[in-house]
Design a protein around this motif. Sequence first.
Motif, short mmCIF file in Angstrom:
data_model
loop_
_atom_site.label_atom_id
_atom_site.label_comp_id
_atom_site.label_asym_id
_atom_site.label_seq_id
_atom_site.Cartn_x
_atom_site.Cartn_y
_atom_site.Cartn_z
N LEU A 1 0.21 49.71 109.80
CA LEU A 1 0.91 49.77 108.51
C LEU A 1 1.74 48.51 108.28
CD1 LEU A 1 1.79 51.28 105.95
CD2 LEU A 1 3.56 52.41 107.33
N THR A 2 2.48 48.09 109.30
CA THR A 2 3.31 46.90 109.18
C THR A 2 2.46 45.67 108.90
OG1 THR A 2 4.98 47.82 110.67
CG2 THR A 2 4.98 45.43 110.37
N LYS A 3 1.36 45.51 109.64
CA LYS A 3 0.48 44.35 109.46
C LYS A 3 -0.12 44.36 108.06
CE LYS A 3 -2.09 40.79 110.72
NZ LYS A 3 -3.05 40.70 109.61
N THR A 4 -0.55 45.52 107.57
CA THR A 4 -1.12 45.62 106.23
C THR A 4 -0.11 45.19 105.17
OG1 THR A 4 -2.63 47.40 106.88
CG2 THR A 4 -2.09 47.23 104.54
N LEU A 5 1.11 45.66 105.30
CA LEU A 5 2.14 45.33 104.32
C LEU A 5 2.52 43.85 104.38
CD1 LEU A 5 4.42 48.47 104.68
CD2 LEU A 5 2.68 48.03 102.95
N GLN A 6 2.53 43.30 105.57
CA GLN A 6 2.82 41.87 105.70
C GLN A 6 1.74 41.03 105.04
OE1 GLN A 6 3.36 41.50 109.95
NE2 GLN A 6 5.54 42.02 109.84
N ASP B 1 -4.11 55.49 108.63
CA ASP B 1 -3.33 56.60 109.14
C ASP B 1 -1.87 56.15 109.23
OD1 ASP B 1 -2.05 58.59 110.67
OD2 ASP B 1 -3.89 59.05 111.76
N MET B 2 -0.99 56.85 108.54
CA MET B 2 0.41 56.43 108.47
C MET B 2 1.14 56.54 109.81
SD MET B 2 0.78 55.47 105.31
CE MET B 2 2.52 55.49 104.88
N ALA C 1 7.35 56.06 108.17
CA ALA C 1 6.42 55.23 107.41
C ALA C 1 7.08 54.72 106.13
CB ALA C 1 5.15 56.03 107.08
N ALA C 2 7.90 55.55 105.50
CA ALA C 2 8.63 55.13 104.30
C ALA C 2 9.62 54.02 104.64
CB ALA C 2 9.37 56.32 103.68
N LEU C 3 10.27 54.12 105.79
CA LEU C 3 11.19 53.07 106.24
C LEU C 3 10.46 51.73 106.35
CD1 LEU C 3 13.10 54.94 109.10
CD2 LEU C 3 14.11 54.14 106.97
N ILE C 4 9.27 51.76 106.94
CA ILE C 4 8.52 50.52 107.11
C ILE C 4 8.10 49.95 105.76
CG2 ILE C 4 6.31 49.61 107.95
CD1 ILE C 4 6.60 51.49 110.36
N CYS C 5 7.65 50.82 104.84
CA CYS C 5 7.24 50.36 103.51
C CYS C 5 8.38 49.64 102.80
CB CYS C 5 6.74 51.53 102.68
SG CYS C 5 5.16 52.21 103.23
N VAL C 6 9.56 50.23 102.85
CA VAL C 6 10.71 49.62 102.17
C VAL C 6 11.16 48.36 102.91
CG1 VAL C 6 13.14 49.97 101.54
CG2 VAL C 6 11.45 51.77 101.11
N LYS C 7 11.16 48.40 104.22
CA LYS C 7 11.58 47.24 105.00
C LYS C 7 10.72 46.02 104.69
CE LYS C 7 12.65 45.87 109.78
NZ LYS C 7 11.84 44.62 109.83
N GLU C 8 9.42 46.22 104.57
CA GLU C 8 8.52 45.09 104.32
C GLU C 8 8.56 44.63 102.86
OE1 GLU C 8 7.11 43.39 106.65
OE2 GLU C 8 7.82 44.76 108.20
N ALA C 9 8.83 45.55 101.94
CA ALA C 9 8.88 45.19 100.52
C ALA C 9 10.21 44.58 100.12
CB ALA C 9 8.60 46.42 99.66
N LEU C 10 11.27 44.89 100.84
CA LEU C 10 12.62 44.52 100.43
C LEU C 10 12.84 43.02 100.26
CD1 LEU C 10 15.53 45.37 99.75
CD2 LEU C 10 16.01 45.37 102.22
N PRO C 11 12.41 42.16 101.18
CA PRO C 11 12.69 40.73 100.99
C PRO C 11 12.17 40.19 99.66
CG PRO C 11 11.98 41.13 103.24
CD PRO C 11 11.75 42.41 102.48
N GLY C 12 10.96 40.58 99.28
CA GLY C 12 10.40 40.10 98.02
C GLY C 12 11.14 40.65 96.82
N THR D 1 1.79 55.26 98.78
CA THR D 1 1.26 55.97 99.94
C THR D 1 0.87 57.39 99.54
OG1 THR D 1 3.37 56.86 100.75
CG2 THR D 1 2.79 54.61 101.41
N GLY D 2 -0.14 57.91 100.19
CA GLY D 2 -0.67 59.22 99.79
C GLY D 2 -1.26 59.17 98.39
N ALA D 3 -1.85 58.03 98.06
CA ALA D 3 -2.24 57.75 96.68
C ALA D 3 -3.48 58.50 96.21
CB ALA D 3 -2.47 56.25 96.50
N SER D 4 -4.26 59.05 97.13
CA SER D 4 -5.49 59.72 96.72
C SER D 4 -5.38 61.24 96.73
CB SER D 4 -6.65 59.29 97.65
OG SER D 4 -6.86 57.91 97.56
N GLY D 5 -4.21 61.75 97.05
CA GLY D 5 -4.01 63.20 97.15
C GLY D 5 -3.85 63.87 95.81
#
Length: 260
Positions: A81-86, A74-75, A127-138, A22-26
């Motif tokens: 964000l959740t749909k994108t990560l899913q 937009d974070m 937003a960080a919480l959501i990123c980790v929540k969606e990545a964690l199961p995998g 996230t914030g990858a282009s800054g």
Amino acid sequence: MSATNVVIGTSDSMQGRRVLYTGASGGLGHQTTLDLLATGATVFAIDRDHSKNEFLLSDTPPELAERLHLIELDMTDMDALTKTLQDITAEAPIDVVINNAAIYPSKPFEDFSLDEHRAVHAVNVEAALICVKEALPGMRDQGWGRIINVTSITLSGGWENLSPYVQSKGALLGLTRAWAREFGKWGITSNAIAPGAFPTDAEKIHPDPEGYKAFVLDHQSIKRRGTPHDIASVILFLASQGAGFVTGQSIAVDGGWNMN
């Protein structure tokens, strides 16, 4: 700046890894994204700034571009964000999460409304919480994962008029340690990087750029300004196989400003 000019000792350590950034282009994210691509990673780069996204795309060597997935988002839009990560994780697990996106409004504490505090917290923490929540199961299923949270030198004090930002970075550091303890049993590490005063857009909030530069160099042990490569090299290490026994740590990348 070009990823093809970067020499990294563990050049194959990210081969095949899927990275969410996230914030990858800054200012700090741009070069790290290029370096990750250069070491073989596939990068899902989230940033809301269209012009910076275009610059990152144009700066990516053609032979690496197929592994760069730019996502303009937009974070604060948690549902999107959740749909994108899913959608990303439905294809394959995310191996590395880098929580770098942040906003940093500046004014005296008493001038911030509660809603403004909440807005900073939403981008910098929720937003960080959501990123980790969606990545964690995998990550858990494959028994491997890396979480890297970008905090800030401001946690050490010494900066005025950034209360919501400092508060949010403190929360992110706390989560770093909580996740390290909770996820370690699954082979997942969680660490933080605390950048020093790097010459990025964030410095535009200072009314006297030359005076601020002198202030920075006076406090640093290393008498040069930091570069995005300085951040990228630490992120690449923490994301690598070789960093598997490092977790729950905060690494200051600040030229020796703070010493622990």
